[in-house]
Write an enzyme that holds these catalytic residues in place. Structure first.
Site, PDB file in Angstrom:
ATOM      1  N   GLN A 159      10.833  -2.651  -2.208  1.00  0.00           N
ATOM      2  CA  GLN A 159      11.690  -1.976  -3.191  1.00  0.00           C
ATOM      3  C   GLN A 159      13.162  -2.345  -3.029  1.00  0.00           C
ATOM      4  O   GLN A 159      13.965  -2.095  -3.915  1.00  0.00           O
ATOM      5  CB  GLN A 159      11.491  -0.458  -3.131  1.00  0.00           C
ATOM      6  CG  GLN A 159      12.007   0.198  -1.865  1.00  0.00           C
ATOM      7  CD  GLN A 159      11.712   1.693  -1.805  1.00  0.00           C
ATOM      8  OE1 GLN A 159      10.604   2.101  -1.504  1.00  0.00           O
ATOM      9  NE2 GLN A 159      12.721   2.509  -2.090  1.00  0.00           N
ATOM     10  N   CYS A 165      10.997   4.109  -5.158  1.00  0.00           N
ATOM     11  CA  CYS A 165       9.658   4.331  -4.588  1.00  0.00           C
ATOM     12  C   CYS A 165       8.711   4.929  -5.623  1.00  0.00           C
ATOM     13  O   CYS A 165       7.532   4.586  -5.664  1.00  0.00           O
ATOM     14  CB  CYS A 165       9.756   5.241  -3.373  1.00  0.00           C
ATOM     15  SG  CYS A 165      10.430   6.865  -3.737  1.00  0.00           S
ATOM     16  N   HIS A 303      10.106  10.468  -0.416  1.00  0.00           N
ATOM     17  CA  HIS A 303       9.602   9.100  -0.529  1.00  0.00           C
ATOM     18  C   HIS A 303       8.227   9.133  -1.181  1.00  0.00           C
ATOM     19  O   HIS A 303       7.481  10.095  -1.008  1.00  0.00           O
ATOM     20  CB  HIS A 303       9.514   8.489   0.878  1.00  0.00           C
ATOM     21  CG  HIS A 303       9.195   7.028   0.875  1.00  0.00           C
ATOM     22  ND1 HIS A 303       9.854   6.126   0.073  1.00  0.00           N
ATOM     23  CD2 HIS A 303       8.279   6.299   1.569  1.00  0.00           C
ATOM     24  CE1 HIS A 303       9.353   4.923   0.267  1.00  0.00           C
ATOM     25  NE2 HIS A 303       8.402   4.997   1.175  1.00  0.00           N
ATOM     26  N   ASN A 323       2.996   1.090   1.890  1.00  0.00           N
ATOM     27  CA  ASN A 323       4.420   1.308   1.629  1.00  0.00           C
ATOM     28  C   ASN A 323       4.966   0.095   0.876  1.00  0.00           C
ATOM     29  O   ASN A 323       4.236  -0.883   0.654  1.00  0.00           O
ATOM     30  CB  ASN A 323       5.136   1.513   2.973  1.00  0.00           C
ATOM     31  CG  ASN A 323       6.465   2.241   2.811  1.00  0.00           C
ATOM     32  OD1 ASN A 323       6.943   2.479   1.694  1.00  0.00           O
ATOM     33  ND2 ASN A 323       7.084   2.594   3.920  1.00  0.00           N
TER      34      ASN A 323
END
Ligand SMILES: *[C@@H]1O[C@H](CO)[C@@H](O)[C@H](O)[C@H]1NC(C)=O
Ligand SMILES: *[C@@H]1O[C@H](CO)[C@@H](O)[C@H](O)[C@H]1NC(C)=O
Ligand SMILES: *[C@@H]1O[C@H](CO)[C@@H](O)[C@H](O)[C@H]1NC(C)=O
Length: 374
Positions: A159, A165, A303, A323
């Site tokens: 990102q 996110c 997040h 992630n």
């Protein structure tokens, strides 16, 4: 007058060694573990810390513009190393998490927070929005499942310097359900959501459910190749760039806030979740994260990520979490988070805001059956 750091002399040594010697002429150790112990739980001596810093700079291609910058970064590096080794020294089980040296070891907690973690004010009008709690707390889920091995999870993305996110989490879930229903895994565009979702805040964080709403209204989302990621909010180009042919979703569900509810959702597809990422995430390297530094019984999140499966080792159950901080973070970009802890909101609030997009796969939906579910 510039006030130099007390480590200036050491820094000068590092700086000159790196500038003046070709790296092959001296022996940088190939593993940090030879200095810090296999679990990286011993704070190295000052000399060894320099060696570690050099090795790390080389590994991550870090170049600093001057001595002053290097001195500042070296100080941060040392304080992070201290946090990492102290945390690892407290580890109780061999499956417990370990912190390590990531691409972010020369960032302060503030820099990390600023770049990656933004408090997400979850909507309070959750019941009045198109958010449907599906109470699926019983299902026959297999004892372990990894959607990556089924070819429905795209590669780890990054990102970068943008609080996007929410867009990555939403797109990951849409890529998943599309791959499951159509058999084709394609990279979809986070950038389109960043530019076009009028409710989420671009790089200042946003909402996964609002992203799904936008995709439903737009009847899909563009291919990542057609609408590539820039890590900045730009002008919405949705009207010029076509949607990917298979990227549409019909609706989405808010998953019941429980371990079992989340399990039943993940048994069907990769699921978008938001969670609370404490400082440990900055340095997470491997093992099952059990949330010692997360608030208890809190729904606060900062997040969003994607759950792509679950498994157990020695009686410890965990989620497999994708992630989007690049592959040099965690286990090639992935993390394990403990599940089945009997906390309603789960470890680090992972159960609190889980969403799964729904795709009817060409069949005309049975409206009464859908309404029954809602
Ligand atoms: C997604 O994009 C990445 C990076 O460009 C590429 O390596 C990968 O092969 C793509 N995956 C798919 C399924 O197209
Ligand atoms: C590592 O961090 C640097 C800047 O701090 C960045 O330019 C680079 O892209 C990052 N690399 C990865 C793999 O995340
Ligand atoms: C549609 O769903 C309802 C409620 O679940 C069910 O009673 C009905 O038989 C279904 N109709 C069809 C055509 O499948």
């Amino acid at each position: 007058m510039i006030s130099y750091n007390s480590n200036l002399f050491l820094i000068f040594i590092i700086f000159t060694t790196i500038l003046c010697l070709p790296s092959s002429t001296y022996g940088i150790p190939t593993k940090y573990s030879s200095i810090m112990g296999p679990n990286l739980d011993k704070l190295p001596t000052q000399d060894k810390t320099i060696e570690i810093f050099q090795l790390w700079m080389k590994e991550h291609g870090r170049v600093y513009k001057d001595l002053d910058e290097m001195a500042k970064k070296f100080d941060i590096f040392i304080s992070n190393l201290k946090y990492i080794t102290e945390t690892n020294a407290k580890r109780k089980s061999s499956n417990g998490f370990l912190l390590g040296l990531t691409n972010f070891t020369d960032w302060s907690s503030e820099e990390f927070q600023e770049r990656y973690l933004h408090n997400i004010d979850m909507p309070t009008d959750i019941d009045t929005m198109k958010v449907n709690d599906v109470h699926l707390s019983s299902c026959s889920a297999p004892s372990s499942l990894d959607w990556r091995s089924k070819g429905v999870v795209s590669d780890i993305k990054d990102q970068k310097n943008c609080g996007s996110c929410w867009a990555f989490s939403a797109v990951g879930a849409i890529e998943g359900i599309n791959a499951i229903t159509t058999g084709k895994l394609i990279n979809l565009s986070e950038q389109e959501l960043l530019d076009c979702d009028p409710i989420s805040g671009g790089c200042n964080s946003g909402w996964v459910n609002k992203a799904f709403d936008w995709v439903i209204r737009n009847k899909g989302v563009a291919l990542d190749n057609d609408y590539p990621y820039t890590a900045e909010k730009g002008v919405c180009k949705a009207s010029q760039i076509p949607n990917s042919a298979i990227s549409s979703i019909n609706t989405y569900h808010h998953v019941e806030q429980s371990d079992q509810g989340l399990l039943c959702a993940v048994a069907k597809q990769p699921v978008s979740v938001c969670l609370y990422a404490p400082q440990d995430f900055h340095h997470y390297s491997s093992g099952i994260y059990d949330g010692p530094n997360c608030p208890v019984n809190s729904k606060d999140t900062n997040h969003c990520v994607l759950i792509v499966g679950y498994d157990s080792v020695d009686g410890q159950d965990y989620w497999i979490v994708k992630n989007q901080w690049g592959t040099s973070w965690g286990m090639e970009g992935y993390m394990h988070i403990k599940r089945n802890t009997n906390k309603k909101y789960g470890v680090c609030a992972i159960n609190s805001w889980a969403y799964n997009p729904v795709k009817y796969n060409g069949r005309k939906p049975n409206i009464s059956s859908i309404l029954d579910q809602q």
